[in-house]
Design an enzyme around this catalytic site. Structure first.
Site, PDB file in Angstrom:
ATOM      1  N   HIS A  78       0.789  -1.238   0.000  1.00 29.61           N
ATOM      2  CA  HIS A  78       0.000   0.000   0.000  1.00 29.61           C
ATOM      3  C   HIS A  78       0.818   1.283   0.000  1.00 29.61           C
ATOM      4  O   HIS A  78       0.291   2.357  -0.321  1.00 29.61           O
ATOM      5  CB  HIS A  78      -0.997   0.004   1.172  1.00 29.61           C
ATOM      6  CG  HIS A  78      -0.404   0.321   2.514  1.00 29.61           C
ATOM      7  ND1 HIS A  78       0.093  -0.645   3.360  1.00 29.61           N
ATOM      8  CD2 HIS A  78      -0.229   1.502   3.163  1.00 29.61           C
ATOM      9  CE1 HIS A  78       0.528  -0.062   4.465  1.00 29.61           C
ATOM     10  NE2 HIS A  78       0.345   1.236   4.369  1.00 29.61           N
ATOM     11  N   GLU A  82       3.541   5.628  -3.287  1.00 31.32           N
ATOM     12  CA  GLU A  82       3.861   6.938  -2.713  1.00 31.32           C
ATOM     13  C   GLU A  82       5.328   7.040  -2.298  1.00 31.32           C
ATOM     14  O   GLU A  82       5.989   8.049  -2.554  1.00 31.32           O
ATOM     15  CB  GLU A  82       2.974   7.209  -1.494  1.00 31.32           C
ATOM     16  CG  GLU A  82       3.183   8.603  -0.927  1.00 31.32           C
ATOM     17  CD  GLU A  82       2.498   8.795   0.416  1.00 31.32           C
ATOM     18  OE1 GLU A  82       2.588   9.909   0.934  1.00 31.32           O
ATOM     19  OE2 GLU A  82       1.912   7.829   0.935  1.00 31.32           O
ATOM     20  N   ASP A  83       5.842   5.994  -1.649  1.00 31.16           N
ATOM     21  CA  ASP A  83       7.171   6.095  -1.026  1.00 31.16           C
ATOM     22  C   ASP A  83       8.318   5.562  -1.869  1.00 31.16           C
ATOM     23  O   ASP A  83       9.478   5.837  -1.582  1.00 31.16           O
ATOM     24  CB  ASP A  83       7.168   5.355   0.320  1.00 31.16           C
ATOM     25  CG  ASP A  83       6.247   6.031   1.333  1.00 31.16           C
ATOM     26  OD1 ASP A  83       5.904   7.207   1.116  1.00 31.16           O
ATOM     27  OD2 ASP A  83       5.869   5.379   2.322  1.00 31.16           O
ATOM     28  N   ASP A 145      -4.330   0.430   8.143  1.00 35.56           N
ATOM     29  CA  ASP A 145      -3.118   1.261   8.096  1.00 35.56           C
ATOM     30  C   ASP A 145      -3.135   2.292   9.229  1.00 35.56           C
ATOM     31  O   ASP A 145      -2.157   2.470   9.955  1.00 35.56           O
ATOM     32  CB  ASP A 145      -3.063   1.953   6.728  1.00 35.56           C
ATOM     33  CG  ASP A 145      -1.935   2.956   6.616  1.00 35.56           C
ATOM     34  OD1 ASP A 145      -0.799   2.605   6.985  1.00 35.56           O
ATOM     35  OD2 ASP A 145      -2.189   4.085   6.160  1.00 35.56           O
TER      36      ASP A 145
END
Length: 711
Positions: A78, A82-83, A145
């Site tokens: 997940h 983004e990272d 999360d």
């Protein structure tokens, strides 16, 4: 609820999955883990742990409620978009479209610089809501999360802790409740309480630990009594003493102004049985054993809560006057109360449970409602504001004329009900009947009532509805309609006004050339002809000023003639200082951002307005007019007992309603009653005044020419 401070290994995690997943599915989950581990290589959490521990723990949280293998794979992945700079296409190639869509749905927006933290939060939530509409598992992953982030808040600076906790309490905890995931909601609330108010949380926990020992013997005695009575009636049931969680105790202490001791004096139990019929039999047994408190019984089995929660609730008085809360439910209902919408996947692998499917359908209906709200809101901040209204309310259950049940937030009105049925029903509603009796549209509804909405094709939402509606759907739909209506009316009004201004200067708007139109637009600093119409209609630009580029010497002595054909126009309002009604000689004043404000020609406030002739419009009533208009009358009476009730009854017989009443005592024997009433026209008002004048205690009645309130 404090989570254990440990980190699991992928092998231990995979071994645990074997209880409900196929070997091939477990291999796919492990492959997603190794892919994420490689992607996050060299990344660390603030605690110093390798970053991969976070997605693994999130997947573990989801596995505890038996989520399917695709959800667990998405949980592992997940944060890679983004990272780690890995695109959605790459994930789709490796793990398929479904997993890629889930990961993309959970991923936060790209790192855009927002003006405020609130705007960033709103944008992220809006994206999540849109993804939820495609696949509900997105929000389950997002909740997992957030739950792990809350469990590991300890290393964060205090200010960041409070900010994250506040956001969780405002959005994620209510979403968990709405989706029926009660265990997660409880942990969210307790973790947020601890982060936001660490001292209060610690003191309350210490007090709770202290009283637990004192309560144990009483809890055991009540539990034994309940178990013995069930056995005697040959009912197999599991009796469990329920602990109140910290945030619940704290909230009740604040909202109900009760001490810790008062709240802890109530003992709570849950009884889990095999079938629905047994739930009702058990209720009878409990009410035979202890006296029930009237009004405290709730049947959420027959009418489930909006999040699908089902149970029987009752409060009884035990020995020595001890209050006992009892919840009675089946095993499936208990699992649904804990896992909520996630139970749909829990049962999906085996035989599908009807209540789990019903819960899943309710969640999808809620998300559909979110999308309707989204269509009617302009900004993400407005969207989140409306969603919060929906999330925090308790429910009432209202019946349609055909017996269907509509769930609404507490405090809802007939207008909220109408919009819940359909947006078109809300937009066209004019009246309602509650339990077959006429009632105001603003009346608050109560559970069990039957509502019938009366509609009219010529009706439209009234701006005053925004003062009393509570549902997000009603509020956003009314605003959306009024905004569009305001735009349409301003275009029409502005066009009429500029056409009239041009005709005074011997121009015909329809015959203007393109260069002449461009000259008008440049002179008024607008981009399009519609912008020009709207600016004039809203009173931002004066029609006479607008045409000076074409006719500098033009003298315009008034705006376009206005015809009033209804009481509820968006850009035509009626001055409160003189309350014009059909039949009165009237004049229109163009007011910036308000459109046309209609006054009586003899209104004191019009004298000042007449100096600016270009802002005054000839105004008259149409032959037939819809709607009710406010009129103010003053009644001078002899002070008698019950005079107000007698006067109200007399007024009601004339077909009017009283909107406002104020009584002033002139002296010991005389009173002056000021009334604002709804009328159709001057003839209707004259008939009302004639009927009131015949009352023996009435000395004088007259219409107020100018009220002291300003325009």
């Amino acid at each position: 609820m404090e989570a254990p401070n440990r980190t699991i290994s992928i092998d231990n995690f995979a071994h645990g999955l074997s209880s409900y997943l196929e070997p091939a599915q477990i291999l796919k989950v492990k492959r997603a883990y190794y892919y994420a581990e490689q992607a996050h290589l060299g990344q660390f959490r603030r605690s110093g742990e390798a970053y991969i521990t976070h997605p693994l723990e999130v997947a573990n949280i989801l596995a505890s409620i038996h989520m399917d293998h695709q959800t667990l794979m998405a949980a592992m992945l997940h944060d890679v978009i983004e990272d780690c700079g890995i695109g959605k296409d790459a994930i789709q190639q490796q793990f398929g479209r479904t997993v890629a869509d889930l990961v993309d749905g959970v991923s936060k927006l790209a790192k855009i610089e927002y003006e405020t933290q609130a705007e960033k939060q709103a944008e992220n939530f809006q994206k999540m809501a849109l993804a939820m509409a495609k696949d509900l598992r997105v929000v389950v992953i997002k909740l997992g999360d957030r739950l792990h982030n809350m469990r590991t808040l300890g290393v964060m600076p205090p200010e960041k802790k409070r900010r994250i906790a506040k956001e969780t309490l405002e959005i994620y905890s209510p979403i968990a409740q709405r989706l029926g995931m009660n265990d997660w909601r409880v942990e969210f609330e307790d973790q947020c309480f601890k982060a936001m108010h660490p001292l209060r949380s610690a003191r309350l926990q210490a007090s709770l630990n202290q009283v637990r020992g004192n309560r144990r013997s009483i809890v055991e005695k009540i539990q034994l009594a309940l178990e013995e009575r069930l056995q005697r009636q040959q009912i197999e049931g599991l009796v469990i003493g329920r602990e109140k969680h910290l945030y619940s105790i704290y909230s009740k202490m604040r909202s109900k102004h009760k001490s810790f001791k008062e709240i802890m004096d109530v003992f709570a139990f849950r009884i889990i049985v095999d079938e629905i019929d047994t739930c009702y039999r058990t209720l009878g047994v409990i009410h035979n054993l202890y006296k029930p408190i009237p009004g405290e019984f709730k049947d959420y089995i027959a009418i489930p809560k909006v999040n699908g929660y089902q149970s029987l609730h009752t409060v009884v008085i035990g020995k020595h006057g001890v209050p006992i809360e009892v919840q009675i439910r089946t095993k499936e209902m208990d699992e649904l109360a804990s896992s909520g919408v996630a139970a749909h996947w829990l049962y999906k692998a085996n035989e599908i449970d009807s209540s789990a499917v019903a819960n899943f359908d309710r969640a999808n209906r809620w998300i559909k409602r979110l999308m309707e709200i989204k269509q009617h809101t302009n900004t993400s901040l407005e969207f989140v504001e409306n969603v919060k209204i929906d999330l925090f309310k308790d429910e009432v259950y209202i019946f349609t004329p055909k017996g269907a049940i509509i769930e609404l937030p507490t405090g809802s009105t007939a207008v909220d009900f109408a919009y819940a049925v359909h947006t078109d029903v809300g937009n066209s509603c004019v009246a309602c009947r509650i339990n077959d009796r006429p009632a105001p549209l603003s009346q608050r509804l109560e559970s069990g009532q039957k509502i019938k909405i009366i509609t009219s094709e010529r009706s439209q939402p009234n701006p005053s509805w925004l003062n009393f509606v509570v549902t997000a759907k009603a509020r956003s739909a009314i605003r959306h309609y009024l905004k569009n209506q305001r735009h349409t009316e301003s275009l029409e009004l502005g066009k009429r006004m500029i056409e009239r201004a041009l005709s005074h200067a011997d121009y015909d708007f329809a015959e203007l050339k393109e260069e002449q139109l461009q000259l008008l637009l440049q002179h008024t600093n607008v981009e399009t002809v519609d912008d020009l119409f709207e600016a004039i209609g809203l009173g931002k630009v004066n029609a006479a000023t607008a045409i000076q580029a074409l006719a500098p010497e033009a003298q315009v002595e008034g705006g376009a003639p206005i015809t009033i054909d209804r009481a509820d126009g968006v850009l035509i309002s009626f001055a409160r200082c003189c309350c014009p009604i059909p039949g009165d000689p009237i004049i229109g004043h163009l007011s910036a951002d308000k459109g046309i404000v209609v006054h009586r020609t003899n209104c004191n406030n019009v004298r000042d307005l007449r100096s600016k002739k270009e802002n005054i419009s000839d105004t008259h009533w149409a032959h037939t007019i819809d709607g009710e208009f406010m009129a103010e009358i003053r009644v001078e009476v002899l002070s008698e007992r019950g005079i107000i009730a007698t006067l109200a009854t007399r007024l009601a017989s004339t077909g009017t309603s009283i909107e406002r009443i104020q009584v002033d005592e002139r002296d010991a024997e005389h009173s002056v009653i000021n009334l604002t009433i709804s009328v159709e026209n001057r003839l209707h008002l004259a008939n009302i005044m004639r009927k009131v004048r015949t009352m023996s205690s009435v000395e004088k009645i007259y219409r107020v020419r100018n009220h002291k309130r300003s325009r």
